[in-house]
Design a protein around this motif. Structure first.
Motif, PDB file in Angstrom:
ATOM      1  N   CYS A  24      23.519  22.643  92.222  1.00  0.00           N
ATOM      2  CA  CYS A  24      24.911  22.201  92.096  1.00  0.00           C
ATOM      3  C   CYS A  24      25.891  23.372  92.090  1.00  0.00           C
ATOM      4  O   CYS A  24      25.635  24.410  91.467  1.00  0.00           O
ATOM      5  CB  CYS A  24      25.066  21.396  90.803  1.00  0.00           C
ATOM      6  SG  CYS A  24      26.747  20.749  90.567  1.00  0.00           S
ATOM      7  N   VAL A  25      27.008  23.180  92.754  1.00  0.00           N
ATOM      8  CA  VAL A  25      28.047  24.195  92.819  1.00  0.00           C
ATOM      9  C   VAL A  25      28.665  24.455  91.444  1.00  0.00           C
ATOM     10  O   VAL A  25      29.241  25.517  91.207  1.00  0.00           O
ATOM     11  CB  VAL A  25      29.131  23.762  93.845  1.00  0.00           C
ATOM     12  CG1 VAL A  25      29.922  22.561  93.319  1.00  0.00           C
ATOM     13  CG2 VAL A  25      30.071  24.907  94.182  1.00  0.00           C
ATOM     14  N   ARG A  26      28.512  23.510  90.506  1.00  0.00           N
ATOM     15  CA  ARG A  26      29.065  23.669  89.160  1.00  0.00           C
ATOM     16  C   ARG A  26      27.996  24.065  88.139  1.00  0.00           C
ATOM     17  O   ARG A  26      28.258  24.052  86.931  1.00  0.00           O
ATOM     18  CB  ARG A  26      29.741  22.366  88.708  1.00  0.00           C
ATOM     19  CG  ARG A  26      30.919  21.945  89.596  1.00  0.00           C
ATOM     20  CD  ARG A  26      31.421  20.562  89.206  1.00  0.00           C
ATOM     21  NE  ARG A  26      32.437  20.076  90.119  1.00  0.00           N
ATOM     22  CZ  ARG A  26      33.727  19.926  89.805  1.00  0.00           C
ATOM     23  NH1 ARG A  26      34.157  20.195  88.593  1.00  0.00           N
ATOM     24  NH2 ARG A  26      34.598  19.477  90.701  1.00  0.00           N
ATOM     25  N   GLY A  69      37.182  23.373  87.959  1.00  0.00           N
ATOM     26  CA  GLY A  69      35.884  23.071  88.552  1.00  0.00           C
ATOM     27  C   GLY A  69      34.712  23.175  87.609  1.00  0.00           C
ATOM     28  O   GLY A  69      33.593  23.464  88.026  1.00  0.00           O
ATOM     29  N   TRP A  70      34.937  22.911  86.305  1.00  0.00           N
ATOM     30  CA  TRP A  70      33.860  22.997  85.325  1.00  0.00           C
ATOM     31  C   TRP A  70      32.856  21.856  85.509  1.00  0.00           C
ATOM     32  O   TRP A  70      33.081  20.913  86.267  1.00  0.00           O
ATOM     33  CB  TRP A  70      34.441  22.974  83.917  1.00  0.00           C
ATOM     34  CG  TRP A  70      35.127  24.257  83.526  1.00  0.00           C
ATOM     35  CD1 TRP A  70      35.368  25.329  84.334  1.00  0.00           C
ATOM     36  CD2 TRP A  70      35.676  24.583  82.243  1.00  0.00           C
ATOM     37  NE1 TRP A  70      36.032  26.308  83.634  1.00  0.00           N
ATOM     38  CE2 TRP A  70      36.234  25.874  82.343  1.00  0.00           C
ATOM     39  CE3 TRP A  70      35.751  23.902  81.027  1.00  0.00           C
ATOM     40  CZ2 TRP A  70      36.840  26.506  81.266  1.00  0.00           C
ATOM     41  CZ3 TRP A  70      36.365  24.533  79.953  1.00  0.00           C
ATOM     42  CH2 TRP A  70      36.900  25.819  80.078  1.00  0.00           C
ATOM     43  N   VAL A 111      30.746  19.559 104.535  1.00  0.00           N
ATOM     44  CA  VAL A 111      32.022  19.890 103.892  1.00  0.00           C
ATOM     45  C   VAL A 111      31.925  19.796 102.371  1.00  0.00           C
ATOM     46  O   VAL A 111      32.393  20.664 101.641  1.00  0.00           O
ATOM     47  CB  VAL A 111      33.154  18.971 104.403  1.00  0.00           C
ATOM     48  CG1 VAL A 111      34.431  19.169 103.588  1.00  0.00           C
ATOM     49  CG2 VAL A 111      33.435  19.251 105.868  1.00  0.00           C
ATOM     50  N   SER A 112      31.306  18.727 101.868  1.00  0.00           N
ATOM     51  CA  SER A 112      31.321  18.528 100.424  1.00  0.00           C
ATOM     52  C   SER A 112      30.289  17.482 100.018  1.00  0.00           C
ATOM     53  O   SER A 112      29.544  16.960 100.858  1.00  0.00           O
ATOM     54  CB  SER A 112      32.723  18.086  99.970  1.00  0.00           C
ATOM     55  OG  SER A 112      32.828  18.077  98.560  1.00  0.00           O
ATOM     56  N   TYR A 113      30.246  17.194  98.726  1.00  0.00           N
ATOM     57  CA  TYR A 113      29.467  16.082  98.170  1.00  0.00           C
ATOM     58  C   TYR A 113      30.178  15.677  96.884  1.00  0.00           C
ATOM     59  O   TYR A 113      31.098  16.379  96.427  1.00  0.00           O
ATOM     60  CB  TYR A 113      28.005  16.470  97.959  1.00  0.00           C
ATOM     61  CG  TYR A 113      27.743  17.536  96.928  1.00  0.00           C
ATOM     62  CD1 TYR A 113      27.240  17.214  95.668  1.00  0.00           C
ATOM     63  CD2 TYR A 113      27.974  18.883  97.206  1.00  0.00           C
ATOM     64  CE1 TYR A 113      26.985  18.184  94.720  1.00  0.00           C
ATOM     65  CE2 TYR A 113      27.726  19.864  96.266  1.00  0.00           C
ATOM     66  CZ  TYR A 113      27.229  19.509  95.022  1.00  0.00           C
ATOM     67  OH  TYR A 113      26.979  20.481  94.089  1.00  0.00           O
ATOM     68  N   PRO A 114      29.850  14.528  96.282  1.00  0.00           N
ATOM     69  CA  PRO A 114      30.666  13.996  95.190  1.00  0.00           C
ATOM     70  C   PRO A 114      31.023  14.992  94.093  1.00  0.00           C
ATOM     71  O   PRO A 114      32.192  15.114  93.704  1.00  0.00           O
ATOM     72  CB  PRO A 114      29.815  12.840  94.658  1.00  0.00           C
ATOM     73  CG  PRO A 114      29.126  12.327  95.871  1.00  0.00           C
ATOM     74  CD  PRO A 114      28.775  13.558  96.656  1.00  0.00           C
TER      75      PRO A 114
END
Length: 361
Positions: free
Chosen positions: A235-237, A258-259, A284-287
């Motif tokens: 995960c990016v977070r 973006g926490w 591009v992204s995900y949820p």
């Protein structure tokens, strides 16, 4: 009966260069996690083997899986879905209707016994003899049994097909069940998600064409290449989760920075899927990256699990070693103290350096 053309023959006829064809093979090998030495086998299979007949059934579902199927991210992948395979029956796309449509399905079953792949979107239904979903006047569950009987393999595509999804949620009035509860004695590949990622089907079909067998599966019957990692793992977070920095409400400062969304109900720590790796909309992204917690849609009974915006009672495997409900301001306070201490020490050092220079003069 004339031998159908191979994918490579089709590609060359459509003007696709040899270079782009090889790029596609490399992409598929990478997506499947194969060793570089295996890539020539993909090339050989797509050059020599005929297009694979596919029947796509839609049972109890909302068509979101088909919509995902239609929006495969890469042009060559889309070409594979619609041209490498021979998509002989799919209600959402086919021009034929009524008897002509059903005749197309029956013809494929007759011409390629044991040689076609069946893709199933949606859950089967057992209630009242399956009357809640009928196709061409036949109960969909019976249609599923008939079509699966001659299939080489069955791909249960989407959470409705793999765990009955919303139809199977309490109180389950239609007695909706997953495909594997109805189809027996056939290889079944579960591709869960609401909707699932289109490239998973692409990779599964390429693997089948290349090796003549279904790909390695997890203990839940899912393609291991796509479902062996938790969304949380990539995960990016994730760094904010490890630091104990959590969003407390969707409009707070943590959300803006973006926490981690764990406290907002994110099920990423218990959800196995490739969303954080493959992403959506051409990567591009995900949820979670877009600011919404993962709802765990690829996990069994996710509609009947904890509410979407309520976090799990405990962090799985005690991953960070403390209770998230007691983390937030406290962590920020500790961080603030650390910053203040650092600033204080910096001031002391600078003052000493200045005094030393003054004494030298």
């Amino acid at each position: 009966m004339s031998r159908p053309e191979s994918y490579y023959q089709w590609a060359r006829r459509k003007g696709i260069s040899r270079r782009d064809f090889l790029k596609f093979c490399t992409l598929m090998g990478g997506m499947l996690g194969l060793d570089v030495a295996e890539f020539p086998k993909i090339v050989q299979a797509l050059q020599s083997k005929p297009r694979l007949p596919v029947i796509y059934l839609s049972l109890q579902e909302c068509t979101c899986c088909a919509e995902s199927f239609l929006r495969s991210a890469h042009p060559l992948v889309a070409d594979l879905i619609f041209n490498m395979i021979s998509l002989d029956y799919m209600e959402v796309l086919q021009a034929a209707a009524g008897k002509q449509a059903e005749d197309a399905r029956l013809k494929t079953m007759k011409d390629y016994p044991g040689g076609y792949v069946l893709v199933v979107e949606g859950s089967a239904t057992l209630g009242n003899g399956g009357v809640y979903c009928t196709i061409g006047g036949v109960a969909a569950t019976e249609l599923l049994k008939q079509t699966a009987a001659g299939a080489a393999a069955v791909i249960a595509y989407g959470s409705c097909a793999t765990n009955a999804c919303v139809q199977g949620a309490y109180p389950n009035p239609t007695q909706a069940v997953p495909v594997r509860n109805v189809v027996k004695n056939k290889p079944i590949i579960d591709v869960p998600g609401c909707p699932p990622i289109a490239e998973v089907i692409t990779g599964t079909i390429v693997h089948y064409l290349t090796y003549g067998t279904i790909p390695e599966l997890t203990n839940q019957g899912r393609p291991k290449a796509f479902y062996q990692h938790r969304v949380h793992d990539n995960c990016v977070r994730r760094a904010f989760f490890d630091a104990g920095q959590f969003v407390e409400s969707f409009d707070d400062d943590g959300a803006k920075q973006g926490w981690c969304l764990y406290k907002m109900g994110c099920k990423g720590p218990t959800t196995y899927n490739a969303c954080a790796i493959t992403e959506w909309n051409d990567g591009v992204s995900y949820p979670i990256k877009s600011g919404h917690p993962c709802i765990g849609c690829s996990e069994n009974n996710f509609f009947d699990n904890t509410p979407f915006y309520t976090h799990l009672a405990k962090i799985p495997n005690n991953a960070i070693g403390y209770d998230v409900d007691k983390v937030g301001a406290g962590v920020l306070g500790v961080a603030g103290i650390a910053v203040a201490a650092h600033a204080g020490m910096t001031a002391v050092v600078k003052h000493k350096e200045a005094q030393d220079k003054k004494d030298e003069k």
